[in-house]
Design a protein around this motif. Structure first.
Motif, short mmCIF file in Angstrom:
data_model
loop_
_atom_site.label_atom_id
_atom_site.label_comp_id
_atom_site.label_asym_id
_atom_site.label_seq_id
_atom_site.Cartn_x
_atom_site.Cartn_y
_atom_site.Cartn_z
N ALA A 1 36.52 44.45 30.80
CA ALA A 1 37.35 44.20 29.45
C ALA A 1 38.70 44.90 29.56
N ARG A 2 38.74 46.16 30.11
CA ARG A 2 39.92 46.86 30.42
C ARG A 2 40.80 46.41 31.29
N ALA A 3 40.24 45.74 32.42
CA ALA A 3 41.16 44.86 33.36
C ALA A 3 41.81 43.69 32.76
N ILE A 4 41.17 42.95 31.81
CA ILE A 4 41.69 42.08 31.14
C ILE A 4 43.23 42.44 30.22
N GLU A 5 42.64 43.55 29.61
CA GLU A 5 43.64 44.15 28.81
C GLU A 5 44.93 44.58 29.20
N LEU A 6 44.78 45.16 30.51
CA LEU A 6 45.95 45.87 31.40
C LEU A 6 46.51 44.67 32.06
N ALA A 7 45.70 43.73 32.29
CA ALA A 7 46.54 42.35 32.97
C ALA A 7 47.44 41.67 32.08
N ARG A 8 47.18 41.64 30.73
CA ARG A 8 48.00 41.01 29.76
C ARG A 8 49.09 41.95 29.24
N THR A 9 48.91 43.20 29.50
CA THR A 9 50.18 44.17 29.08
C THR A 9 51.25 44.16 30.26
N HIS A 10 50.65 44.31 31.54
CA HIS A 10 51.54 44.62 32.53
C HIS A 10 51.69 43.47 33.56
N ARG A 11 51.20 42.32 33.30
CA ARG A 11 51.39 41.09 34.21
C ARG A 11 51.63 41.48 35.61
N PRO A 12 50.48 42.04 36.30
CA PRO A 12 50.85 42.44 37.54
C PRO A 12 50.87 41.26 38.68
N ASP A 13 51.29 41.33 39.70
CA ASP A 13 51.23 40.43 41.00
C ASP A 13 49.79 40.15 41.08
N VAL A 14 49.12 41.29 41.51
CA VAL A 14 47.90 41.20 42.04
C VAL A 14 46.85 42.17 41.26
#
Length: 229
Positions: free
Chosen positions: A38-51
């Protein structure tokens, strides 16, 4: 360009080791750490990482569910997921690839292999060990459960002959440069053909093209040698 990496692993020691390793490179940086899906999804949406470096087995919402959610989010279409697994030949790894992960690494991978894997995936290629991929395709992906199929034979009618040829080479694990050399094309031409095939077949990335090539029958699954891992 700096490759922005999100770490998703519930083991603090591993995350710390990954962060030190990645931040030691001039061409990449860690932008966040998640201890569950759940936190991975949240942080992915916040930071828009490349990987996203994703442990497939996370507490709560696991890495498989998080991978599927991230890969299905149109706003994260530029984010690639690189799965970490205890076994490369695993049904969960197969499901992650079908869901849109761009590749996988065994947790026994060397530091150099990990860094190379991040760079390969960030560059738009897939990270698929040919031997492990053949095993995954044979065991889990070539004959998926109902609702898990990405392609049928008739879907290939949308492709030109040249696109089908390139798709077959992609399924063999060839890079764009290798395909270009074999077919006497330029690497940019090959990349264009791969991109068009992805668009026509609705594939998120190169890894899904491999799955589609096998599920549609363009490439036949061949069992790996006995005892292969």
């Amino acid at each position: 360009m700096t490759i922005r990496v999100l770490l998703a692993d519930d083991q603090a020691l591993l995350r710390a080791a990954f962060r030190i390793l990645i931040d030691s490179c001039d061409d990449m940086e860690v932008v966040g750490e998640a201890v569950d899906g759940a936190r991975a999804i949240e942080l992915a949406r916040t930071h828009r990482p490349d990987v996203v470096l994703m442990d497939i087995r996370l507490p709560g919402r696991d890495g498989l569910a998080a991978t599927a959610t991230i890969c299905a989010d149109p706003e994260l279409s530029a984010t690639r997921v690189l799965v970490l697994a205890t076994s490369e030949i695993d049904e969960e790894v197969a499901e992650a690839l079908a869901a849109g992960a761009s590749g996988f690494l065994g947790k026994e991978a060397t530091p150099d292999a990990l860094l190379d894997g991040v760079r390969i995936v960030a560059g738009g290629e897939s990270l698929l060990s040919p031997l492990a991929t053949r095993a995954l395709i044979t065991r889990f992906l070539a004959t998926p459960a109902d609702g898990a199929r990405l392609a049928a034979p008739e879907d290939l009618a949308a492709l030109t002959a040249e696109e089908r040829e390139v798709l077959g080479r992609v399924a063999e694990g060839r890079t764009n440069a290798e395909i270009a050399d074999k077919l006497l094309l330029s690497p940019p031409d090959v990349r264009s053909l791969v991109d068009r095939a992805m668009t026509r077949l609705g594939a998120r990335d190169r890894a899904q093209l491999v799955v589609i090539a096998y599920q549609s029958g363009l490439v036949r699954a061949v069992p790996p040698p006995a005892g292969a891992h």
